[in-house]
Structures are given as C-alpha cells and as structure tokens.
Design a protein around this motif. Structure first.
Motif, mmCIF file in Angstrom:
data_model
loop_
_atom_site.group_PDB
_atom_site.id
_atom_site.type_symbol
_atom_site.label_atom_id
_atom_site.label_comp_id
_atom_site.label_asym_id
_atom_site.label_seq_id
_atom_site.Cartn_x
_atom_site.Cartn_y
_atom_site.Cartn_z
ATOM 1 N N ASN A 1 9.504 55.534 23.692
ATOM 2 C CA ASN A 1 8.306 56.194 24.203
ATOM 3 C C ASN A 1 8.532 56.817 25.577
ATOM 4 O OD1 ASN A 1 6.874 55.462 21.903
ATOM 5 N ND2 ASN A 1 6.178 53.535 22.791
ATOM 6 N N ASN A 2 9.311 56.148 26.413
ATOM 7 C CA ASN A 2 9.635 56.732 27.709
ATOM 8 C C ASN A 2 10.546 57.948 27.557
ATOM 9 O OD1 ASN A 2 8.577 55.143 30.208
ATOM 10 N ND2 ASN A 2 9.170 53.536 28.764
ATOM 11 N N MET A 3 11.438 57.918 26.590
ATOM 12 C CA MET A 3 12.324 59.058 26.345
ATOM 13 C C MET A 3 11.541 60.289 25.878
ATOM 14 S SD MET A 3 15.432 58.421 27.183
ATOM 15 C CE MET A 3 14.679 57.520 28.561
ATOM 16 N N ALA A 4 10.426 60.066 25.187
ATOM 17 C CA ALA A 4 9.594 61.196 24.763
ATOM 18 C C ALA A 4 9.066 61.960 25.974
ATOM 19 C CB ALA A 4 8.439 60.696 23.901
ATOM 20 N N PHE A 5 8.687 61.236 27.026
ATOM 21 C CA PHE A 5 8.209 61.885 28.246
ATOM 22 C C PHE A 5 9.339 62.658 28.935
ATOM 23 C CE2 PHE A 5 4.805 58.909 27.586
ATOM 24 C CZ PHE A 5 3.694 59.539 28.119
ATOM 25 N N VAL A 6 10.527 62.063 28.959
ATOM 26 C CA VAL A 6 11.665 62.748 29.564
ATOM 27 C C VAL A 6 11.991 64.014 28.778
ATOM 28 C CG1 VAL A 6 14.120 62.577 30.134
ATOM 29 C CG2 VAL A 6 12.621 60.611 30.488
ATOM 30 N N ALA A 7 12.003 63.895 27.451
ATOM 31 C CA ALA A 7 12.346 65.043 26.607
ATOM 32 C C ALA A 7 11.349 66.180 26.776
ATOM 33 C CB ALA A 7 12.414 64.606 25.140
ATOM 34 N N LEU A 8 10.055 65.860 26.756
ATOM 35 C CA LEU A 8 9.042 66.907 26.836
ATOM 36 C C LEU A 8 8.845 67.422 28.256
ATOM 37 C CD1 LEU A 8 6.559 65.545 24.197
ATOM 38 C CD2 LEU A 8 7.595 67.817 24.193
ATOM 39 N N SER A 9 9.482 66.789 29.221
ATOM 40 C CA SER A 9 9.509 67.340 30.575
ATOM 41 C C SER A 9 10.587 68.406 30.705
ATOM 42 C CB SER A 9 9.765 66.227 31.601
ATOM 43 O OG SER A 9 8.734 65.272 31.585
ATOM 44 N N ASN A 10 11.500 68.445 29.730
ATOM 45 C CA ASN A 10 12.641 69.349 29.826
ATOM 46 C C ASN A 10 12.810 70.280 28.627
ATOM 47 O OD1 ASN A 10 14.313 68.361 32.337
ATOM 48 N ND2 ASN A 10 13.651 66.508 31.285
ATOM 49 N N GLU B 1 11.062 72.878 37.142
ATOM 50 C CA GLU B 1 12.499 72.895 36.862
ATOM 51 C C GLU B 1 12.790 72.026 35.646
ATOM 52 O OE1 GLU B 1 16.708 71.778 39.121
ATOM 53 O OE2 GLU B 1 14.800 71.697 40.195
ATOM 54 N N GLN B 2 13.625 72.527 34.740
ATOM 55 C CA GLN B 2 13.924 71.827 33.507
ATOM 56 C C GLN B 2 15.428 71.692 33.302
ATOM 57 O OE1 GLN B 2 10.849 72.896 30.186
ATOM 58 N NE2 GLN B 2 11.281 74.767 31.317
ATOM 59 N N ASN B 3 15.801 70.660 32.569
ATOM 60 C CA ASN B 3 17.193 70.408 32.224
ATOM 61 C C ASN B 3 17.276 70.214 30.714
ATOM 62 O OD1 ASN B 3 19.793 69.431 31.785
ATOM 63 N ND2 ASN B 3 19.820 68.213 33.652
ATOM 64 N N PRO B 4 17.527 71.287 29.946
ATOM 65 C CA PRO B 4 17.555 71.192 28.486
ATOM 66 C C PRO B 4 18.536 70.148 27.958
ATOM 67 C CG PRO B 4 17.528 73.486 29.176
ATOM 68 C CD PRO B 4 17.735 72.677 30.414
ATOM 69 N N PHE B 5 19.681 70.010 28.612
ATOM 70 C CA PHE B 5 20.664 69.027 28.149
ATOM 71 C C PHE B 5 20.102 67.610 28.274
ATOM 72 C CE2 PHE B 5 24.171 66.065 29.023
ATOM 73 C CZ PHE B 5 24.887 66.205 27.834
ATOM 74 N N LEU B 6 19.450 67.323 29.410
ATOM 75 C CA LEU B 6 18.816 66.020 29.589
ATOM 76 C C LEU B 6 17.735 65.800 28.544
ATOM 77 C CD1 LEU B 6 18.383 63.427 31.199
ATOM 78 C CD2 LEU B 6 16.851 64.706 32.718
ATOM 79 N N GLY B 7 16.989 66.856 28.240
ATOM 80 C CA GLY B 7 15.954 66.751 27.215
ATOM 81 C C GLY B 7 16.521 66.412 25.853
ATOM 82 N N PHE B 8 17.646 67.042 25.498
ATOM 83 C CA PHE B 8 18.259 66.763 24.208
ATOM 84 C C PHE B 8 18.808 65.340 24.163
ATOM 85 C CE2 PHE B 8 22.009 66.635 21.421
ATOM 86 C CZ PHE B 8 21.416 66.988 20.219
ATOM 87 N N VAL B 9 19.413 64.894 25.245
ATOM 88 C CA VAL B 9 19.926 63.515 25.306
ATOM 89 C C VAL B 9 18.771 62.523 25.141
ATOM 90 C CG1 VAL B 9 21.000 61.780 26.788
ATOM 91 C CG2 VAL B 9 21.946 64.089 26.692
ATOM 92 N N ALA B 10 17.632 62.820 25.773
ATOM 93 C CA ALA B 10 16.463 61.944 25.658
ATOM 94 C C ALA B 10 15.968 61.881 24.215
ATOM 95 C CB ALA B 10 15.349 62.440 26.583
#
Length: 333
Positions: A96-105, A165-174
């Motif tokens: 659930n926390n990773m969902a927030f990280v992913a949708l932030s990026n 500011e976004q980091n697509p790679f971080l979003g995909f990892v999340a």
C-alpha cells in the motif's frame, strides 16, 4: 434478468472504484505543495477496514454477544493465529505504501496498466504455493500481458499538467515491489483461509489488527519527526479523505460482491478501469497518449480477458483458478 442486472451493477461499481482510487490518489500526490504523509493514510485505511470488518462480523453473528464471543475466542485467545496473519499484514503494508510512491512518479493510466502484472505474479505464486496448474492459454496470456506492460514502459507517455518532480524509474520499481507483495500476500491469505473454517471476517480482523500495528510503526519510523512537528493530518484535504474512503470501502465491497461475478467479468472490469483511468489522465493531467501506450494497453486488456476464460479440457476438473486473485482483491485495495 435480475441476476444479470446485479452482476452489471457489481461490474460497474468495481470498475469505478478501481479507476477512481487510482486517479484520486494520483491527483492528491501532484496538485498540492503541502503534501500529506502517505504512511498516515495507509494507517487510517487499515483502521477503517478493521471497523468495517467488525461491523460485517456483527451482522454475520446476529447479535453483539455472539460477536464478542467470536472475537474473544478467535482473536484475543489465539495469538498464534494473529502471528500467522501478521505475515500478509506486513506485506500489504509495504504494498500500500508502494502504491503512493508509484503514483507520485507515474501517471494513473500507466500505473493502472503496469499494476496488472499482479495477475502473472499471483498465477506464479498459486502454482508454487498451492500446487495448481495453468492452461496453455493462461500462460500465453501471462506472456502477452508482460509484453504489453513492457511496451507501455518502453516509452511512457508524459503528463503536461503535472508540475511536481517525478522519477519514472522509481515509480516502476515501486509498482514492481507492490506487484510482488500483492501476489504473495493474496495467495498466502488464501492458503490460511482454506486451512480452517474460520470466517473471512475473523481472518480479516486478525490481519487488520496486525496491519494497524505495522502501519503505525511505519508512520513513526518513516515520518515520525515531521508528524510530531506538523501534525498527523498535515496536508489532508477532502480529496485525501476520498482516497482513504475508496481504499477502505473498495476492498470490503469487492469482498462481498466478487462471488457473484466470474473471471470474464472481472477481466472486463480491469480493462474498463484502464480505459477510464486513461481518459481521466488526459483530461486532468494532460496525458499525451502514444502509439506504444495504446498498443501496450490493448495487449494488457486482451490478455486479462484471455486469462479469465475457463479451461477447455473437459477431462480435468476445473478448480476455481481465480481464488488467489479474488482473495487479493478482498483486502488489497
């Protein structure tokens, strides 16, 4: 006719919840400079799910006295069972926390498509942990889905109305971490459910109790200093409350109605959620659709449909292959 109408109602609500949750979460993570703490939102979601599960158990028991007896015997006097359910609690807290990280990026539409990797992950966990088999068509659809997600991520579309500011790679990892957590925890929870005749609501309560402890620890480990300085509800808006509401009620609603639908309808629901998320992303976030995204999204939608088709071999008894995914959807929203 009434059953058909009810199934269509279930399909529409499941689709709207899935799409609205993704879009609303993305909106709350990209429009405000006073960004709320995602760990507190996850904690509140677990707390509301616990209260809803207690309400459903009370309804199932018939009266408060019987409900209290069930809670005492199955929860307060069963520390081993609580410990057993703490495993998916920790895993779901991470998810659930990773969902927030992913949708932030990542944009909501890209997230919605990529998150469908939970299907092959759940399928693999089902094969390894429950010793089930997949048909050739299901394996083919799994590889097709992976190909579609790869195509979407190869040249992800950009949103022009997002200023953060976004980091697509971080979003995909999340998303990758969330997918792995979703697959494992869903199948693990199913295995626990089928190991006894304990009520689903009792199991949910056991898991949410552990989840509350885990997520509360996460609040203070991750954001403790800032929470103490700015407050637990810093940055909360009505839209943040909507996200928490959808995350809480969505999973509980699905757990009630999912038994009235089949794999094909759930496939249509997932595909429709992708379409709605894409349309909303274009309107709200200025998402620029690319040919690669359209092609990848189409492959994902087709693969979801194919995966949900029943096995054609009449010599084999069809086991409910959706159990793992169903269980996952009961509690992972």
């Amino acid at each position: 006719k009434g059953i058909v109408v009810f199934k269509l109602y279930c399909l529409a609500v499941m689709t709207l919840i899935a799409a609205a949750y993704t879009v609303a979460l993305r909106f709350t993570r990209t429009v405000s400079s006073d960004l709320y703490f995602s760990t507190t939102a996850v904690f509140l979601t677990e707390l509301i799910k616990l209260l809803l599960s207690l309400g459903m158990l009370l309804r199932e028991s018939g009266d408060w006295g019987r409900c209290r007896s069930v809670v005492v015997s199955n929860i307060l006097r069963s520390p081993v069972e609580l410990l057993k359910l703490s495993v998916p609690s920790v895993v779901y807290a991470v998810q659930n926390n990773m969902a927030f990280v992913a949708l932030s990026n990542l944009d909501a539409a890209v997230y919605q498509v990529t998150y469908q990797l939970k299907i092959p992950c759940t399928a693999l966990c089902t094969v390894l942990m429950l010793s089930r088999s997949l048909s050739r068509l299901q394996w083919f659809s799994v590889f097709m889905l992976c190909g579609g997600v790869t195509l979407v991520q190869w040249t992800p579309p950009q949103a022009t109305k997002v200023q953060v500011e976004q980091n697509p790679f971080l979003g995909f990892v999340a998303i990758a971490v969330a997918v792995l957590c979703s697959g494992f925890a869903g199948v693990y929870f199913e295995k626990v459910l089928k190991s006894s005749d304990t009520s689903l609501w009792v199991r949910n309560i056991q898991m949410y109790l552990s989840g509350i402890v885990v997520t509360l620890i996460g609040v203070f480990v991750t954001d403790g200093a800032q929470v103490l300085e700015k407050g637990f509800f810093y940055g909360y808006t009505p839209w943040v409350c909507v996200v928490i509401f959808l995350a809480s009620v969505g999973g509980m609603y699905t757990s009630v109605v999912v038994k009235y639908t089949d794999n094909i309808m759930k496939g249509f629901s997932a595909a429709a959620a992708i379409v709605l998320s894409t349309v909303a992303s274009v309107v709200l976030f200025g998402l620029q659709i690319t040919v690669a995204f359209l092609g990848g999204a189409l492959l994902v939608c087709v693969s979801i449909y194919l995966y949900g088709l029943p096995k054609q071999d009449p010599s084999r008894v069809q086991k409910p292959s959706s159990d793992g995914e169903d269980t996952q959807r009961l509690i992972a929203v």
